[in-house]
Every structure is written in structure tokens, then in C-alpha cells.
Design a protein around this motif. Structure first.
Motif, PDB file in Angstrom:
ATOM      1  N   SER A  76       6.360   7.447  -5.253  1.00  0.00           N
ATOM      2  CA  SER A  76       5.599   6.197  -5.170  1.00  0.00           C
ATOM      3  C   SER A  76       4.454   6.356  -4.192  1.00  0.00           C
ATOM      4  O   SER A  76       4.576   7.037  -3.169  1.00  0.00           O
ATOM      5  N   ILE A  77       3.343   5.709  -4.532  1.00  0.00           N
ATOM      6  CA  ILE A  77       2.124   5.801  -3.720  1.00  0.00           C
ATOM      7  C   ILE A  77       1.729   4.415  -3.249  1.00  0.00           C
ATOM      8  O   ILE A  77       1.605   3.489  -4.053  1.00  0.00           O
ATOM      9  N   ARG A  78       1.544   4.291  -1.966  1.00  0.00           N
ATOM     10  CA  ARG A  78       1.029   3.051  -1.373  1.00  0.00           C
ATOM     11  C   ARG A  78      -0.214   3.397  -0.569  1.00  0.00           C
ATOM     12  O   ARG A  78      -0.172   4.245   0.316  1.00  0.00           O
ATOM     13  N   ILE A  79      -1.318   2.756  -0.880  1.00  0.00           N
ATOM     14  CA  ILE A  79      -2.562   2.920  -0.128  1.00  0.00           C
ATOM     15  C   ILE A  79      -2.815   1.645   0.655  1.00  0.00           C
ATOM     16  O   ILE A  79      -2.853   0.551   0.083  1.00  0.00           O
ATOM     17  N   ALA A 175      -3.043  17.052   0.548  1.00  0.00           N
ATOM     18  CA  ALA A 175      -2.343  17.737  -0.540  1.00  0.00           C
ATOM     19  C   ALA A 175      -1.390  18.805  -0.019  1.00  0.00           C
ATOM     20  O   ALA A 175      -0.404  19.146  -0.688  1.00  0.00           O
ATOM     21  N   LYS A 176      -1.662  19.357   1.166  1.00  0.00           N
ATOM     22  CA  LYS A 176      -0.791  20.370   1.754  1.00  0.00           C
ATOM     23  C   LYS A 176       0.259  19.751   2.675  1.00  0.00           C
ATOM     24  O   LYS A 176       1.337  20.326   2.861  1.00  0.00           O
ATOM     25  N   ARG A 177      -0.055  18.615   3.250  1.00  0.00           N
ATOM     26  CA  ARG A 177       0.868  17.969   4.187  1.00  0.00           C
ATOM     27  C   ARG A 177       1.988  17.229   3.464  1.00  0.00           C
ATOM     28  O   ARG A 177       3.146  17.250   3.894  1.00  0.00           O
ATOM     29  N   GLN A 228      -5.368  10.124  -5.872  1.00  0.00           N
ATOM     30  CA  GLN A 228      -5.449  11.205  -6.853  1.00  0.00           C
ATOM     31  C   GLN A 228      -4.736  12.459  -6.347  1.00  0.00           C
ATOM     32  O   GLN A 228      -4.031  13.140  -7.117  1.00  0.00           O
ATOM     33  N   LEU A 229      -4.899  12.794  -5.071  1.00  0.00           N
ATOM     34  CA  LEU A 229      -4.254  13.981  -4.522  1.00  0.00           C
ATOM     35  C   LEU A 229      -2.730  13.877  -4.611  1.00  0.00           C
ATOM     36  O   LEU A 229      -2.046  14.837  -4.979  1.00  0.00           O
ATOM     37  N   LEU A 230      -2.196  12.710  -4.301  1.00  0.00           N
ATOM     38  CA  LEU A 230      -0.741  12.543  -4.330  1.00  0.00           C
ATOM     39  C   LEU A 230      -0.217  12.560  -5.761  1.00  0.00           C
ATOM     40  O   LEU A 230       0.881  13.056  -6.017  1.00  0.00           O
ATOM     41  N   ASN A 231      -0.991  12.023  -6.701  1.00  0.00           N
ATOM     42  CA  ASN A 231      -0.603  12.135  -8.102  1.00  0.00           C
ATOM     43  C   ASN A 231      -0.643  13.594  -8.544  1.00  0.00           C
ATOM     44  O   ASN A 231       0.252  14.061  -9.271  1.00  0.00           O
TER      45      ASN A 231
END
Length: 235
Positions: A76-79, A175-177, A228-231
Motif C-alpha cells: 500500500s502507498i500513502r503520499i 527505490a533502493k531504500r 511511481q517508484l514504489l509501484n
């Protein structure tokens, strides 16, 4: 097949009705008639195959013929983002983030925020339109704006990041973290960036500094890039 949004679907009722806006769109714009097939979602993962029973521009009625349930994503992504002075930019972010995939958008007012008033009605309509356009069955949650410190108290996600470039050593890219199949929250600051006190508050609340790339990004661009990076890492 045309997809409509009906949050008030009642389980067990044979005949349901579209909202007034969707009824008008179905009958006046799309020129749908009795017997035409449509798809309807409640925004909670349920999608219904249906047939129009009454082609009325004010209260179009439909009959459900089949139900399919889409499970939530394994991440899940929360911004959490400060509204921009020009609201068009936040509207753009919401539209594109919903199309890409996001579970929750929260707004906050920071010390350097130029906008101090935010009305969710129009933003929610944009989110609904983007959900239907991208043929999704989940409508993301949109949270009303809170002061930064109050917003931090609502964070429950385990993977917490703040997009900020300190003057000394650049942090690791998001994206790496981030690790896959996580529950993420990313903080995106206002046009004037976070105040130093806010950065310390975030770090104390378990947030890690991350970068979104080598370029300086506008608020809405940074928010969409994080989404987008997390997706991408979860593909």
C-alpha cells in the motif's frame, strides 16, 4: 464496457440506481438504453456486471447480473503532501497517482505552505473519474488537510520516508531504500520545502530521508515520482 461508480450499492437488492451525475452521463452522453450492459464498482474492490432497466437521466436503474471481488494489493502507498499554491497542480497529481495506483493521499499544512485552505469535494470527483478511466475497483482515501504535527500522528505505515535533500550528503534513493510488499508513507513538502523543525519531527517519528533523483522537482512531480517508484519496485 463502461464503468460507473456507485458507493451506495445495497447487497441483496435486485434493482440499484446510479448517482445523478452518472445517470446523466449514461443516458445523455453515452446514450445507453434499456438492456445495455454496464459495469459498476463500489470503490471497495467489488465490480458488478449489470444491465440497464431504466434509462432515466436523473435516476438510471440497473440490475446486477454478476459480482467480482478484487483483492487489495499486497502493498500500500500513502503520499502525504502539502497542497500547492496553484491547486491545478495537486489536481493533476491526484489524477495521475490514481491511474498509476495509490491507496491513500493525505494533505498537510507546513510552516512554509502557501495554501492554507483545501476543499476535498472537487479532488474527490477527480479521483473518482481517474478510477473509472483506469478501470479500477478501489477508490483511494483522500484525507482532509491537517497541520503537519497533527498529520504525523495519523501515520500507521511501517515504512516511512521523507523526500528531502540535505545540504551535506545526499540520502539514498527511495527505490533502493524501500523494501517490496510494504506499507509505505512518503512525505512531500510544500514549494518552500520543509522547515528544519518539521524535518526533526519526522525523523523522531521514524521517517528516513530519501531522494527521488538528481533533479529538483516540483511538489506535485515529486509526489507522483514517489508513487511511481514504489509501484515500480513492486512489479
Amino acid at each position: 464496457m463502461h464503468l460507473f461508480y456507485q458507493p451506495g450499492i445495497v447487497s441483496g437488492e435486485s434493482v440499484q440506481r446510479l448517482t445523478e451525475d452518472d445517470s446523466r452521463h449514461a443516458v445523455k452522453t453515452l446514450r445507453l438504453h434499456v438492456g445495455d450492459a454496464i459495469a459498476v464498482t463500489d470503490g471497495h474492490g467489488n465490480r458488478y456486471s449489470a444491465v440497464i432497466d431504466l434509462a432515466d437521466a436523473r435516476r438510471c436503474a440497473f440490475r446486477i447480473t454478476d459480482t467480482q471481488t478484487t483483492p487489495p494489493r499486497p502493498f500500500s502507498i500513502r503520499i502525504c503532501v502539502a497542497p500547492t499554491k496553484n491547486l491545478d497542480r495537486i489536481e493533476w497529481f491526484i489524477e495521475k497517482a490514481v491511474e498509476v495506483g495509490i491507496e491513500r493521499i493525505s494533505f498537510f499544512f507546513g510552516q512554509h505552505s502557501e495554501r492554507r485552505v483545501l476543499k476535498l469535494d472537487r479532488l474527490e470527483k477527480i479521483a473518482v473519474a481517474a478510477m473509472k478511466q483506469s478501470l479500477q475497483s478501489f477508490l483511494p482515501t483522500l484525507d482532509d488537510a491537517l497541520p503537519f504535527g497533527e498529520m504525523l500522528k495519523t501515520i500507521v505505515e511501517q515504512q516511512r520516508f521523507i523526500a528531502h535533500l540535505p545540504a551535506n550528503e545526499p540520502p539514498i534513493n527511495l527505490a533502493k531504500r524501500a523494501t517490496v510488499t510494504g506499507e509505505y508513507t512518503v512525505l512531500i513538502g510544500p514549494e518552500g520545502d520543509f522547515a528544519e523543525k518539521e524535518i526533526q519531527q519526522a525523523i523522531a517519528a521514524g521517517f528516513q530521508m530519501v531522494t527521488l533523483g538528481p533533479n529538483r522537482l516540483r511538489t506535485e512531480t515529486a509526489a507522483l515520482t514517489a508513487c511511481q517508484l514504489l509501484n515500480f519496485i513492486n512489479v
